[in-house]
Write a protein that holds these residues in place. Structure first.
Motif, PDB file in Angstrom:
ATOM      1  N   SER A   1     -67.106   4.279 -39.773  1.00 37.65           N
ATOM      2  CA  SER A   1     -68.256   5.086 -40.175  1.00 37.65           C
ATOM      3  C   SER A   1     -69.341   4.185 -40.776  1.00 37.65           C
ATOM      4  O   SER A   1     -69.079   3.040 -41.176  1.00 37.65           O
ATOM      5  N   THR A   2     -70.555   4.704 -40.864  1.00 41.06           N
ATOM      6  CA  THR A   2     -71.663   3.947 -41.454  1.00 41.06           C
ATOM      7  C   THR A   2     -71.346   3.559 -42.902  1.00 41.06           C
ATOM      8  O   THR A   2     -71.539   2.402 -43.306  1.00 41.06           O
ATOM      9  N   GLU A   3     -70.840   4.513 -43.676  1.00 42.15           N
ATOM     10  CA  GLU A   3     -70.535   4.213 -45.083  1.00 42.15           C
ATOM     11  C   GLU A   3     -69.393   3.200 -45.183  1.00 42.15           C
ATOM     12  O   GLU A   3     -69.375   2.360 -46.100  1.00 42.15           O
ATOM     13  N   CYS A   4     -68.444   3.259 -44.256  1.00 47.15           N
ATOM     14  CA  CYS A   4     -67.337   2.289 -44.271  1.00 47.15           C
ATOM     15  C   CYS A   4     -67.837   0.887 -43.969  1.00 47.15           C
ATOM     16  O   CYS A   4     -67.417  -0.090 -44.605  1.00 47.15           O
TER      17      CYS A   4
ATOM     18  N   SER B   1     -54.512  -1.083 -47.826  1.00 46.47           N
ATOM     19  CA  SER B   1     -55.444  -0.230 -47.087  1.00 46.47           C
ATOM     20  C   SER B   1     -54.751   1.030 -46.562  1.00 46.47           C
ATOM     21  O   SER B   1     -55.308   2.130 -46.619  1.00 46.47           O
ATOM     22  N   VAL B   2     -53.534   0.862 -46.076  1.00 45.72           N
ATOM     23  CA  VAL B   2     -52.787   1.997 -45.531  1.00 45.72           C
ATOM     24  C   VAL B   2     -52.313   2.910 -46.664  1.00 45.72           C
ATOM     25  O   VAL B   2     -52.494   4.130 -46.620  1.00 45.72           O
ATOM     26  N   TYR B   3     -51.713   2.296 -47.693  1.00 50.16           N
ATOM     27  CA  TYR B   3     -51.250   3.114 -48.813  1.00 50.16           C
ATOM     28  C   TYR B   3     -52.429   3.794 -49.503  1.00 50.16           C
ATOM     29  O   TYR B   3     -52.340   4.946 -49.943  1.00 50.16           O
ATOM     30  N   GLY B   4     -53.554   3.100 -49.576  1.00 46.85           N
ATOM     31  CA  GLY B   4     -54.748   3.683 -50.209  1.00 46.85           C
ATOM     32  C   GLY B   4     -55.240   4.918 -49.467  1.00 46.85           C
ATOM     33  O   GLY B   4     -55.630   5.915 -50.081  1.00 46.85           O
ATOM     34  N   ALA B   5     -55.223   4.865 -48.137  1.00 44.43           N
ATOM     35  CA  ALA B   5     -55.623   6.039 -47.353  1.00 44.43           C
ATOM     36  C   ALA B   5     -54.674   7.199 -47.624  1.00 44.43           C
ATOM     37  O   ALA B   5     -55.096   8.355 -47.755  1.00 44.43           O
ATOM     38  N   HIS B   6     -53.397   6.891 -47.734  1.00 40.98           N
ATOM     39  CA  HIS B   6     -52.399   7.922 -48.062  1.00 40.98           C
ATOM     40  C   HIS B   6     -52.723   8.571 -49.411  1.00 40.98           C
ATOM     41  O   HIS B   6     -52.729   9.797 -49.540  1.00 40.98           O
ATOM     42  N   VAL B   7     -53.023   7.745 -50.412  1.00 45.19           N
ATOM     43  CA  VAL B   7     -53.327   8.277 -51.749  1.00 45.19           C
ATOM     44  C   VAL B   7     -54.577   9.163 -51.704  1.00 45.19           C
ATOM     45  O   VAL B   7     -54.605  10.249 -52.287  1.00 45.19           O
ATOM     46  N   CYS B   8     -55.610   8.693 -51.016  1.00 41.94           N
ATOM     47  CA  CYS B   8     -56.859   9.471 -50.935  1.00 41.94           C
ATOM     48  C   CYS B   8     -56.604  10.856 -50.352  1.00 41.94           C
ATOM     49  O   CYS B   8     -57.078  11.869 -50.887  1.00 41.94           O
ATOM     50  N   LEU B   9     -55.865  10.910 -49.263  1.00 39.15           N
ATOM     51  CA  LEU B   9     -55.600  12.208 -48.631  1.00 39.15           C
ATOM     52  C   LEU B   9     -54.713  13.069 -49.520  1.00 39.15           C
ATOM     53  O   LEU B   9     -54.912  14.285 -49.640  1.00 39.15           O
TER      54      LEU B   9
ATOM     55  N   HIS C   1     -61.820   1.828 -52.597  1.00 39.97           N
ATOM     56  CA  HIS C   1     -61.367   1.150 -51.384  1.00 39.97           C
ATOM     57  C   HIS C   1     -60.050   0.407 -51.596  1.00 39.97           C
ATOM     58  O   HIS C   1     -59.273   0.230 -50.669  1.00 39.97           O
ATOM     59  N   ALA C   2     -59.785  -0.016 -52.821  1.00 43.52           N
ATOM     60  CA  ALA C   2     -58.562  -0.774 -53.105  1.00 43.52           C
ATOM     61  C   ALA C   2     -57.550   0.055 -53.904  1.00 43.52           C
ATOM     62  O   ALA C   2     -56.707  -0.502 -54.602  1.00 43.52           O
ATOM     63  N   VAL C   3     -57.610   1.377 -53.759  1.00 45.37           N
ATOM     64  CA  VAL C   3     -56.726   2.227 -54.566  1.00 45.37           C
ATOM     65  C   VAL C   3     -55.254   2.047 -54.172  1.00 45.37           C
ATOM     66  O   VAL C   3     -54.356   2.467 -54.898  1.00 45.37           O
ATOM     67  N   GLY C   4     -55.004   1.378 -53.046  1.00 45.98           N
ATOM     68  CA  GLY C   4     -53.624   1.093 -52.663  1.00 45.98           C
ATOM     69  C   GLY C   4     -53.061  -0.167 -53.299  1.00 45.98           C
ATOM     70  O   GLY C   4     -51.876  -0.478 -53.130  1.00 45.98           O
ATOM     71  N   LYS C   5     -53.884  -0.912 -54.034  1.00 49.76           N
ATOM     72  CA  LYS C   5     -53.392  -2.181 -54.592  1.00 49.76           C
ATOM     73  C   LYS C   5     -52.342  -2.026 -55.698  1.00 49.76           C
ATOM     74  O   LYS C   5     -51.474  -2.893 -55.821  1.00 49.76           O
ATOM     75  N   PRO C   6     -52.376  -0.963 -56.517  1.00 51.51           N
ATOM     76  CA  PRO C   6     -51.264  -0.834 -57.483  1.00 51.51           C
ATOM     77  C   PRO C   6     -49.906  -0.851 -56.781  1.00 51.51           C
ATOM     78  O   PRO C   6     -48.921  -1.330 -57.347  1.00 51.51           O
TER      79      PRO C   6
ATOM     80  N   GLU D   1     -63.540  11.070 -45.127  1.00 48.09           N
ATOM     81  CA  GLU D   1     -64.499   9.958 -45.132  1.00 48.09           C
ATOM     82  C   GLU D   1     -64.085   8.855 -46.114  1.00 48.09           C
ATOM     83  O   GLU D   1     -64.332   7.668 -45.867  1.00 48.09           O
ATOM     84  N   ILE D   2     -63.502   9.249 -47.254  1.00 44.69           N
ATOM     85  CA  ILE D   2     -63.072   8.251 -48.247  1.00 44.69           C
ATOM     86  C   ILE D   2     -61.754   7.601 -47.825  1.00 44.69           C
ATOM     87  O   ILE D   2     -61.575   6.382 -47.957  1.00 44.69           O
ATOM     88  N   ALA D   3     -60.833   8.387 -47.298  1.00 50.33           N
ATOM     89  CA  ALA D   3     -59.574   7.806 -46.795  1.00 50.33           C
ATOM     90  C   ALA D   3     -59.879   6.791 -45.694  1.00 50.33           C
ATOM     91  O   ALA D   3     -59.244   5.728 -45.622  1.00 50.33           O
ATOM     92  N   HIS D   4     -60.863   7.111 -44.878  1.00 52.57           N
ATOM     93  CA  HIS D   4     -61.275   6.204 -43.790  1.00 52.57           C
ATOM     94  C   HIS D   4     -61.810   4.888 -44.367  1.00 52.57           C
ATOM     95  O   HIS D   4     -61.521   3.808 -43.827  1.00 52.57           O
ATOM     96  N   ILE D   5     -62.565   4.944 -45.437  1.00 55.89           N
ATOM     97  CA  ILE D   5     -63.080   3.713 -46.053  1.00 55.89           C
ATOM     98  C   ILE D   5     -61.924   2.894 -46.627  1.00 55.89           C
ATOM     99  O   ILE D   5     -61.877   1.668 -46.477  1.00 55.89           O
ATOM    100  N   ALA D   6     -60.977   3.565 -47.291  1.00 57.70           N
ATOM    101  CA  ALA D   6     -59.817   2.844 -47.843  1.00 57.70           C
ATOM    102  C   ALA D   6     -59.063   2.132 -46.721  1.00 57.70           C
ATOM    103  O   ALA D   6     -58.623   0.989 -46.874  1.00 57.70           O
ATOM    104  N   LEU D   7     -58.919   2.783 -45.585  1.00 56.78           N
ATOM    105  CA  LEU D   7     -58.194   2.175 -44.468  1.00 56.78           C
ATOM    106  C   LEU D   7     -59.044   1.130 -43.749  1.00 56.78           C
ATOM    107  O   LEU D   7     -58.589   0.024 -43.454  1.00 56.78           O
TER     108      LEU D   7
END
Ligand SMILES: [Fe+2]
Length: 228
Positions: free
Chosen positions: A177-180, A144-152, A113-118, A159-165
């Protein structure tokens, strides 16, 4: 005005990928091999585009300079959120075995979820944005925005990009989503409880819930936020 920012990435090495699993050993608990491999790739890609050598070098903070742990790193937070999110699932499943939750998505989403923090926490980026916020914003993109970019980019599912965002403020503007929802509340709960227990630097708690009255904790406040 012509010095536009071109982002530079160092090579993604086997050593860098190995450091991701060393810092987040729960990645090995992701059952789906494709999700597991791409979760590692997402972190390796994000780190390679930053000044940080590995996840545990990223400060244990919610945002740069905010919700700062007195002890622990970003890895401490990520592992805590992953554990808490799965315990939330376990709690509801024990009472309501008929519920449907994708545990692999919860675990992968919590760890990523925090993969955009670097990017958002990179001291070089913070200094650049601070020097001229009019050039590309401050920050140019939140984690959150950069993390979604990285996931995609690395091929993680939507579903994972959505959680990051959606785990953070941006989630207020979309349907989640439920998981988010599970990861979002595990994340927010983790920070608020850490604050209430006195685990955060008091001066960093401005964006914490105003009803929190942090308990005094006998703990060396000068201790590096980057220490494990
Ligand atoms: Fe978080």
């Amino acid at each position: 005005m012509n010095n536009r920012t071109v982002r530079v990435h160092r090579p993604i090495t086997a050593e860098l990928r190995a450091s991701v699993t060393e810092d987040l050993p729960e990645i090995d608990d992701i059952e789906d091999q494709d999700l597991r491999t791409k979760a590692i790739e997402a972190w390796a890609y994000a780190l390679a585009g930053s000044s940080f050598a590995r996840i545990r070098d990223i400060p244990g903070e919610g945002n740069p300079g905010q919700l700062s742990l007195r002890r622990g790193t970003q890895a401490t937070h990520l592992r805590g959120v992953a554990s808490l999110a799965l315990r939330i699932v376990d709690e509801f499943q024990s009472t309501f075995p008929e519920i449907e939750v994708d545990r692999d998505l919860v675990l992968t989403g919590a760890l990523c979820h925090a993969v955009g923090k670097p990017y958002e926490f990179d001291p070089a980026n913070l200094a650049r944005w601070d020097a001229d916020p009019s050039a590309s914003g401050q920050p140019a993109l939140r984690h959150s925005v950069y993390g979604a970019h990285v996931c995609l980019l690395v091929g993680l599912p939507e579903e994972i990009a959505h959680i990051a965002l959606g785990h953070s403020r941006e989630g207020q503007h979309i349907g989640l989503s439920t998981e988010c929802i599970i990861v979002r509340y595990a994340d927010h709960t983790w920070w608020m409880i850490a604050g209430a227990l006195g685990l955060m630097k008091p001066e960093s708690m401005g964006i914490a819930d105003p009803i929190i009255r942090a308990r005094a904790l006998d703990m060396p406040i000068a201790e590096s936020a980057n220490s494990k």
